[in-house]
Design an enzyme around this catalytic site. Structure first.
Site, PDB file in Angstrom:
ATOM      1  N   ALA A 125       0.835  -1.205   0.000  1.00  0.00           N
ATOM      2  CA  ALA A 125       0.000   0.000   0.000  1.00  0.00           C
ATOM      3  C   ALA A 125       0.869   1.254   0.000  1.00  0.00           C
ATOM      4  O   ALA A 125       1.355   1.674   1.054  1.00  0.00           O
ATOM      5  CB  ALA A 125      -0.931  -0.023   1.212  1.00  0.00           C
ATOM      6  N   MET A 126       1.050   1.806  -1.189  1.00  0.00           N
ATOM      7  CA  MET A 126       1.778   3.066  -1.339  1.00  0.00           C
ATOM      8  C   MET A 126       0.787   4.191  -1.628  1.00  0.00           C
ATOM      9  O   MET A 126       0.793   5.241  -0.992  1.00  0.00           O
ATOM     10  CB  MET A 126       2.762   2.975  -2.525  1.00  0.00           C
ATOM     11  CG  MET A 126       3.805   1.906  -2.388  1.00  0.00           C
ATOM     12  SD  MET A 126       4.800   1.701  -3.889  1.00  0.00           S
ATOM     13  CE  MET A 126       3.915   0.422  -4.731  1.00  0.00           C
ATOM     14  N   THR A 127      -0.091   3.962  -2.614  1.00  0.00           N
ATOM     15  CA  THR A 127      -0.968   5.014  -3.140  1.00  0.00           C
ATOM     16  C   THR A 127      -2.027   5.442  -2.118  1.00  0.00           C
ATOM     17  O   THR A 127      -2.585   4.604  -1.408  1.00  0.00           O
ATOM     18  CB  THR A 127      -1.673   4.493  -4.412  1.00  0.00           C
ATOM     19  OG1 THR A 127      -0.671   3.987  -5.298  1.00  0.00           O
ATOM     20  CG2 THR A 127      -2.463   5.592  -5.106  1.00  0.00           C
ATOM     21  N   SER A 133       1.357   9.358  -8.083  1.00  0.00           N
ATOM     22  CA  SER A 133       2.663   9.563  -8.738  1.00  0.00           C
ATOM     23  C   SER A 133       3.649  10.224  -7.787  1.00  0.00           C
ATOM     24  O   SER A 133       4.831   9.884  -7.756  1.00  0.00           O
ATOM     25  CB  SER A 133       2.500  10.452  -9.976  1.00  0.00           C
ATOM     26  OG  SER A 133       1.549   9.911 -10.850  1.00  0.00           O
ATOM     27  N   GLN A 247      11.962  -3.756 -10.498  1.00  0.00           N
ATOM     28  CA  GLN A 247      11.459  -5.117 -10.749  1.00  0.00           C
ATOM     29  C   GLN A 247       9.959  -5.102 -11.011  1.00  0.00           C
ATOM     30  O   GLN A 247       9.463  -5.820 -11.880  1.00  0.00           O
ATOM     31  CB  GLN A 247      11.776  -6.049  -9.576  1.00  0.00           C
ATOM     32  CG  GLN A 247      11.137  -7.415  -9.774  1.00  0.00           C
ATOM     33  CD  GLN A 247      11.640  -8.476  -8.833  1.00  0.00           C
ATOM     34  OE1 GLN A 247      12.832  -8.741  -8.779  1.00  0.00           O
ATOM     35  NE2 GLN A 247      10.732  -9.107  -8.105  1.00  0.00           N
ATOM     36  N   GLU A 248       9.224  -4.269 -10.263  1.00  0.00           N
ATOM     37  CA  GLU A 248       7.781  -4.160 -10.491  1.00  0.00           C
ATOM     38  C   GLU A 248       7.532  -3.716 -11.934  1.00  0.00           C
ATOM     39  O   GLU A 248       6.671  -4.254 -12.626  1.00  0.00           O
ATOM     40  CB  GLU A 248       7.168  -3.158  -9.503  1.00  0.00           C
ATOM     41  CG  GLU A 248       5.697  -2.905  -9.767  1.00  0.00           C
ATOM     42  CD  GLU A 248       5.021  -1.995  -8.737  1.00  0.00           C
ATOM     43  OE1 GLU A 248       5.644  -1.676  -7.711  1.00  0.00           O
ATOM     44  OE2 GLU A 248       3.865  -1.608  -8.970  1.00  0.00           O
ATOM     45  N   GLY A 370       3.566   3.255 -11.753  1.00  0.00           N
ATOM     46  CA  GLY A 370       4.098   4.517 -12.292  1.00  0.00           C
ATOM     47  C   GLY A 370       3.569   4.710 -13.704  1.00  0.00           C
ATOM     48  O   GLY A 370       3.633   3.800 -14.536  1.00  0.00           O
TER      49      GLY A 370
HETATM   50  C1  LIG Z   1      -5.887  -1.483 -11.011  1.00  0.00           C
HETATM   51  C2  LIG Z   1      -4.892  -0.722 -10.177  1.00  0.00           C
HETATM   52  C3  LIG Z   1      -4.128  -1.410  -9.259  1.00  0.00           C
HETATM   53  C4  LIG Z   1      -3.213  -0.719  -8.447  1.00  0.00           C
HETATM   54  N1  LIG Z   1      -2.513  -1.416  -7.482  1.00  0.00           N
HETATM   55  C5  LIG Z   1      -1.787  -0.705  -6.574  1.00  0.00           C
HETATM   56  C6  LIG Z   1      -1.202  -1.373  -5.446  1.00  0.00           C
HETATM   57  O1  LIG Z   1      -1.304  -2.593  -5.290  1.00  0.00           O
HETATM   58  N2  LIG Z   1      -0.526  -0.625  -4.544  1.00  0.00           N
HETATM   59  C7  LIG Z   1      -0.392   0.733  -4.675  1.00  0.00           C
HETATM   60  O2  LIG Z   1       0.233   1.352  -3.818  1.00  0.00           O
HETATM   61  N3  LIG Z   1      -0.912   1.390  -5.738  1.00  0.00           N
HETATM   62  C8  LIG Z   1      -1.619   0.695  -6.680  1.00  0.00           C
HETATM   63  N4  LIG Z   1      -2.186   1.349  -7.754  1.00  0.00           N
HETATM   64  C9  LIG Z   1      -2.009   2.798  -7.863  1.00  0.00           C
HETATM   65  C10 LIG Z   1      -1.152   3.246  -9.042  1.00  0.00           C
HETATM   66  O3  LIG Z   1       0.198   2.918  -8.844  1.00  0.00           O
HETATM   67  C11 LIG Z   1      -1.418   4.741  -9.236  1.00  0.00           C
HETATM   68  O4  LIG Z   1      -2.748   4.848  -9.744  1.00  0.00           O
HETATM   69  C12 LIG Z   1      -0.430   5.389 -10.182  1.00  0.00           C
HETATM   70  O5  LIG Z   1       0.850   5.437  -9.614  1.00  0.00           O
HETATM   71  C13 LIG Z   1      -0.870   6.824 -10.569  1.00  0.00           C
HETATM   72  O6  LIG Z   1      -1.186   7.569  -9.440  1.00  0.00           O
HETATM   73  P1  LIG Z   1      -2.599   8.360  -9.406  1.00  0.00           P
HETATM   74  O7  LIG Z   1      -3.663   7.392  -9.748  1.00  0.00           O
HETATM   75  O8  LIG Z   1      -2.692   9.057  -8.092  1.00  0.00           O
HETATM   76  O9  LIG Z   1      -2.500   9.414 -10.587  1.00  0.00           O
HETATM   77  P2  LIG Z   1      -1.911  10.897 -10.445  1.00  0.00           P
HETATM   78  O10 LIG Z   1      -0.594  10.850  -9.794  1.00  0.00           O
HETATM   79  O11 LIG Z   1      -2.967  11.774  -9.854  1.00  0.00           O
HETATM   80  O12 LIG Z   1      -1.738  11.270 -11.989  1.00  0.00           O
HETATM   81  C14 LIG Z   1      -2.751  11.875 -12.801  1.00  0.00           C
HETATM   82  C15 LIG Z   1      -2.127  12.224 -14.156  1.00  0.00           C
HETATM   83  O13 LIG Z   1      -1.073  13.191 -13.960  1.00  0.00           O
HETATM   84  C16 LIG Z   1       0.090  12.730 -14.611  1.00  0.00           C
HETATM   85  N5  LIG Z   1       1.294  13.158 -13.921  1.00  0.00           N
HETATM   86  C17 LIG Z   1       1.635  12.951 -12.632  1.00  0.00           C
HETATM   87  N6  LIG Z   1       2.841  13.478 -12.359  1.00  0.00           N
HETATM   88  C18 LIG Z   1       3.279  14.030 -13.517  1.00  0.00           C
HETATM   89  C19 LIG Z   1       4.458  14.731 -13.902  1.00  0.00           C
HETATM   90  N7  LIG Z   1       5.452  14.938 -13.014  1.00  0.00           N
HETATM   91  N8  LIG Z   1       4.579  15.159 -15.168  1.00  0.00           N
HETATM   92  C20 LIG Z   1       3.590  14.946 -16.057  1.00  0.00           C
HETATM   93  N9  LIG Z   1       2.438  14.293 -15.764  1.00  0.00           N
HETATM   94  C21 LIG Z   1       2.294  13.841 -14.513  1.00  0.00           C
HETATM   95  C22 LIG Z   1       0.001  11.209 -14.563  1.00  0.00           C
HETATM   96  O14 LIG Z   1       0.840  10.609 -15.520  1.00  0.00           O
HETATM   97  C23 LIG Z   1      -1.488  11.020 -14.860  1.00  0.00           C
HETATM   98  O15 LIG Z   1      -1.695  11.091 -16.251  1.00  0.00           O
HETATM   99  C24 LIG Z   1      -3.058   0.672  -8.593  1.00  0.00           C
HETATM  100  C25 LIG Z   1      -3.820   1.354  -9.561  1.00  0.00           C
HETATM  101  C26 LIG Z   1      -4.726   0.687 -10.340  1.00  0.00           C
HETATM  102  C27 LIG Z   1      -5.540   1.453 -11.317  1.00  0.00           C
END
Ligand SMILES: Cc1cc2nc3c(=O)[nH]c(=O)nc-3n(C[C@H](O)[C@H](O)[C@H](O)COP(=O)(O)OP(=O)(O)OC[C@H]3O[C@@H](n4cnc5c(N)ncnc54)[C@H](O)[C@@H]3O)c2cc1C
Length: 385
Positions: A125-127, A133, A247-248, A370
């Site tokens: 659980a990171m998100t 991001s 690795q992920e 990511g």
């Molecule tokens: C089915 C599914 C399973 C998942 N499983 C896990 C899990 O097991 N554990 C966990 O911790 N997370 C999990 N996640 C979360 C996932 O890693 C995040 O959804 C992802 O990292 C994006 O974060 P966010 O959804 O908050 O989007 P945001 O960070 O809000 O991004 C929104 C938009 O802004 C863009 N953006 C962000 N930063 C920048 C930048 N610096 N420059 C340009 N554009 C940018 C992004 O690319 C995206 O298009 C899962 C997500 C899904 C959908």
């Protein structure tokens, strides 16, 4: 081209796994999709078969292998059959490496036998609802209690794969505020028991794809986490994430390549079978050109993942290498699967066809682990930009 990345052991494992998927997964996969998760017993079955113990050292009940290529075989065989194993790749390909790298002897003794057998399922659980991001912006906190015996965890996480079934979750939390020089400072990892008081599994989220995988919201209200469940050193969490995310991302790249390869196989079979205007769809020049172009993209993606798999087994895969492989292969998969769906006509839009499920399942490859934009940032940084 002959593929040289897998040896006899990998191929023997592939053969066993393929037979297992055909016999025990394909016949019931529709039920898993309808239920929105795989049955808990299935994880124990994977444990029994040795699928979870491949990289677990022998003294803790595993096979002690050091090659990530076995995980690649699992991804390839699942995609080939048009199925997924729910949250199992998170359990073994994402979470296990953290326990192996940062767990103490006592923690390994406590957790690894259950990880190998499927009794103890893991998630990470990171998100959080407010940050994905930009992980350094996380708000979940873990404060050390005055008597020093436990931390008190508060906060919320979302999109957690395997979050419904998990017995232990690697939770990233702030044990100290960020410093003026380093926003990433003060983050620690905890292997939290999901049966703890104050630990709540919220909604199982309704996704457009990956229907057999349980993805959940989690919340923590004064959860007492014993100090024995801190993973590694306090405050080093962000650097641990940095070491494990390549690795992920390689795993996602391999899965995306495998999905693209499967899409071409599904489309090739379909167009040979389907007749329109008195001839097979395969006989149109457009169909041949489309499939040929898709195959060329799949071949390129295969070369990228094979090179990355070799580099990873030599412990040489850099963050930028992994980002590049993920970016390329996931974009290839989206293009190829879309074109292969088109060749199915209306049937490609029906969930009973594996190409339709691949279309929905593969979309998240460009988001989780990511996003593609974050991958581009990592690559650009490595170029000195
Ligand atoms: C089915 C599914 C399973 C998942 N499983 C896990 C899990 O097991 N554990 C966990 O911790 N997370 C999990 N996640 C979360 C996932 O890693 C995040 O959804 C992802 O990292 C994006 O974060 P966010 O959804 O908050 O989007 P945001 O960070 O809000 O991004 C929104 C938009 O802004 C863009 N953006 C962000 N930063 C920048 C930048 N610096 N420059 C340009 N554009 C940018 C992004 O690319 C995206 O298009 C899962 C997500 C899904 C959908």
């Amino acid at each position: 081209m002959r593929r040289t990345v897998f040896n006899e052991d990998h191929e023997a494992f592939r053969k066993t796994l393929r037979a297992f998927i055909e016999a025990e997964v394909v016949p019931v996969y529709g039920e898993w999709l309808a239920a929105g998760q795989v049955p808990r017993e299935f994880y124990r079955r994977l444990g029994e078969l040795g699928v979870f113990g491949i990289e677990v050292p022998e003294e803790y009940g595993g096979a002690g292998e050091h090659s990530f290529k076995f995980q690649a075989v699992i991804s390839e065989e699942c995609a080939r059959a048009g199925v997924t194993f729910g949250g199992s790749s998170v359990h073994v390909a994402l979470c296990l490496p953290y326990l192996l790298a940062y767990g103490t002897e006592e923690q390994k003794k406590r957790w690894l036998p259950g990880v190998a057998s499927g009794e103890t399922m893991l998630a990470i659980a990171m998100t959080e609802p407010g940050t994905g991001s930009d992980l350094a912006g996380m708000k979940t906190t873990a404060r050390l209690a005055a008597d020093g015996t436990h931390y008190v965890l508060n906060g919320a996480k979302t999109f957690i794969t395997g979050g419904v079934h998990a017995d232990r979750v690697i939770v990233c939390a702030r044990t100290a505020p960020p410093t003026a020089e380093d926003r990433r400072a003060g983050i620690s990892l905890f292997v939290v028991d999901t049966k703890s008081d104050g630990y709540t599994v919220g909604r199982k989220l309704d996704k457009i794809g990956l229907k057999a995988s349980d993805t959940a919201e989690l919340s923590f209200s004064d959860v007492k986490v014993p100090v024995e469940d801190l993973l590694g050193e306090e405050g080093k969490g962000f650097s641990y994430l940095g070491q494990n995310l390549p690795q992920e991302r390689l795993g996602i790249a391999v899965g995306a390549y495998a999905q693209a390869a499967a899409a071409v196989r599904f489309a090739q079979a379909y167009v040979q079978d389907r007749t329109v205007f008195g001839q097979s769809v395969a006989s149109f020049q457009n169909t041949k050109f489309e499939l040929a172009a898709c195959q060329a993209e799949v071949d390129a993606a295969q070369a990228v993942v094979d090179r990355a798999l070799e580099a990873h087994d030599r412990r040489e895969l850099t963050a930028a290498d992994a980002a590049s492989a993920k970016l390329f292969c996931t974009e290839v998969a989206s293009r190829v699967i879309d074109r292969c769906l088109q060749l199915h006509g209306g049937y490609g839009y029906m969930n009973e066809y594996p190409i339709a499920r691949l279309y929905a399942d593969s979309r998240v490859n460009r988001i989780y682990g990511g996003t593609s934009e974050v991958m581009k940032s990592i690559i650009a940084k490595s170029m000195g930009l």
